[in-house]
Structure formats: C-alpha cells, structure tokens
Design a protein around this motif. Sequence first.
Motif, mmCIF file in Angstrom:
data_model
loop_
_atom_site.group_PDB
_atom_site.id
_atom_site.type_symbol
_atom_site.label_atom_id
_atom_site.label_comp_id
_atom_site.label_asym_id
_atom_site.label_seq_id
_atom_site.Cartn_x
_atom_site.Cartn_y
_atom_site.Cartn_z
ATOM 1 N N LEU A 70 10.331 1.929 -1.634
ATOM 2 C CA LEU A 70 9.630 1.344 -2.773
ATOM 3 C C LEU A 70 8.329 0.647 -2.367
ATOM 4 C CD1 LEU A 70 12.605 -0.096 -4.810
ATOM 5 C CD2 LEU A 70 11.231 1.934 -5.305
ATOM 6 N N ASN A 71 8.204 0.276 -1.102
ATOM 7 C CA ASN A 71 7.027 -0.451 -0.654
ATOM 8 C C ASN A 71 6.164 0.328 0.327
ATOM 9 O OD1 ASN A 71 7.456 -3.226 -1.880
ATOM 10 N ND2 ASN A 71 9.425 -2.824 -0.913
ATOM 11 N N CYS A 72 6.509 1.584 0.612
ATOM 12 C CA CYS A 72 5.766 2.340 1.621
ATOM 13 C C CYS A 72 4.379 2.742 1.151
ATOM 14 C CB CYS A 72 6.551 3.557 2.090
ATOM 15 S SG CYS A 72 6.743 4.840 0.851
ATOM 16 N N GLY A 73 4.122 2.692 -0.147
ATOM 17 C CA GLY A 73 2.796 3.021 -0.653
ATOM 18 C C GLY A 73 1.740 2.046 -0.171
ATOM 19 N N GLN A 74 2.164 0.814 0.155
ATOM 20 C CA GLN A 74 1.238 -0.206 0.639
ATOM 21 C C GLN A 74 1.012 -0.110 2.143
ATOM 22 O OE1 GLN A 74 2.892 -4.002 -0.363
ATOM 23 N NE2 GLN A 74 3.736 -3.243 -2.282
ATOM 24 N N ALA A 75 1.872 0.623 2.845
ATOM 25 C CA ALA A 75 1.862 0.627 4.308
ATOM 26 C C ALA A 75 0.756 1.524 4.867
ATOM 27 C CB ALA A 75 3.212 1.096 4.837
ATOM 28 N N THR A 76 0.196 1.098 6.001
ATOM 29 C CA THR A 76 -0.762 1.940 6.706
ATOM 30 C C THR A 76 0.000 3.025 7.457
ATOM 31 O OG1 THR A 76 -0.695 0.498 8.643
ATOM 32 C CG2 THR A 76 -2.403 0.054 7.005
ATOM 33 N N GLY A 77 -0.571 4.216 7.571
ATOM 34 C CA GLY A 77 0.121 5.356 8.158
ATOM 35 C C GLY A 77 -0.058 5.471 9.656
ATOM 36 N N GLY A 78 0.663 6.445 10.228
ATOM 37 C CA GLY A 78 0.508 6.765 11.638
ATOM 38 C C GLY A 78 1.367 5.951 12.580
ATOM 39 N N HIS A 79 2.517 5.478 12.112
ATOM 40 C CA HIS A 79 3.396 4.679 12.954
ATOM 41 C C HIS A 79 4.812 5.233 12.934
ATOM 42 C CE1 HIS A 79 0.160 1.817 11.962
ATOM 43 N NE2 HIS A 79 0.413 1.299 13.154
ATOM 44 N N ASP A 80 5.535 4.983 14.021
ATOM 45 C CA ASP A 80 6.976 5.191 14.055
ATOM 46 C C ASP A 80 7.614 3.816 13.948
ATOM 47 O OD1 ASP A 80 6.825 7.917 14.315
ATOM 48 O OD2 ASP A 80 7.060 7.906 16.491
#
Length: 111
Positions: A70-80
């Motif tokens: 539900l909150n991943c839209g705010q997250a910056t990409g490119g991480h594990d």
Amino acid sequence: MSQFYSLKKSRDFHSVYRTGKSLANRYLVVYVKKRDDDGENRVGISVSKKVGNSVVRHRLKRLIREGYRLNCGQATGGHDVVVIAREKSNGRTYREIERALLSLLKSHRLI
C-alpha cells in the motif's frame, strides 16, 4: 492494485544480509541493499519459528506484505529490501506493524 516484486532465492537474501545496511525497531528489522538498476524494489520477508506457529508466521507475512504494497508507490526504486519480524511482533495489529515498517523505510530514506 500495484505489483509486488519479491526476493525468492536464498543467495539474494544472503547478499542483502552481507552487504546491506540494517536498522531495527521493536517489531521489525529491515535490511536494504542498493542495486545497479533503477527498477522496482524487491522485497523479501522472513519470520522465524521463534515468533510462533505457522498460522502466526503467515499472518505476519501478510501484514508486512500488505503494509509495503500500500505504501510502495512512495518508495524510491532500485533496492533489495529484507524485512525480518521479531518475536515481539506476535499479536500486534496491522496498524502497529505498518507504522513500524514505515518508520524503518523512512530511516533508510526509501520513502
């Protein structure tokens, strides 16, 4: 409904454990490792048998997965990202788990 990319292979988990940075709070531990590409984040969830029986462990996995989804839209990409549930997370509500997860993701500067 957003797509949820997950870590599945043991070597991916171990790579994050070895070279990633970790932060913890009362209920969760979060390891984060930057990847070379800027794609979507991949998330792995680990819940030990110390936390409870299989019903309890699976419930915690669902709560963590839903809180991230539900909150991943705010997250910056490119991480594990690897999320580990601690024993004290047993019996906690969705809001408590989500608050703990968001707090750690903000500390890692993913959100």
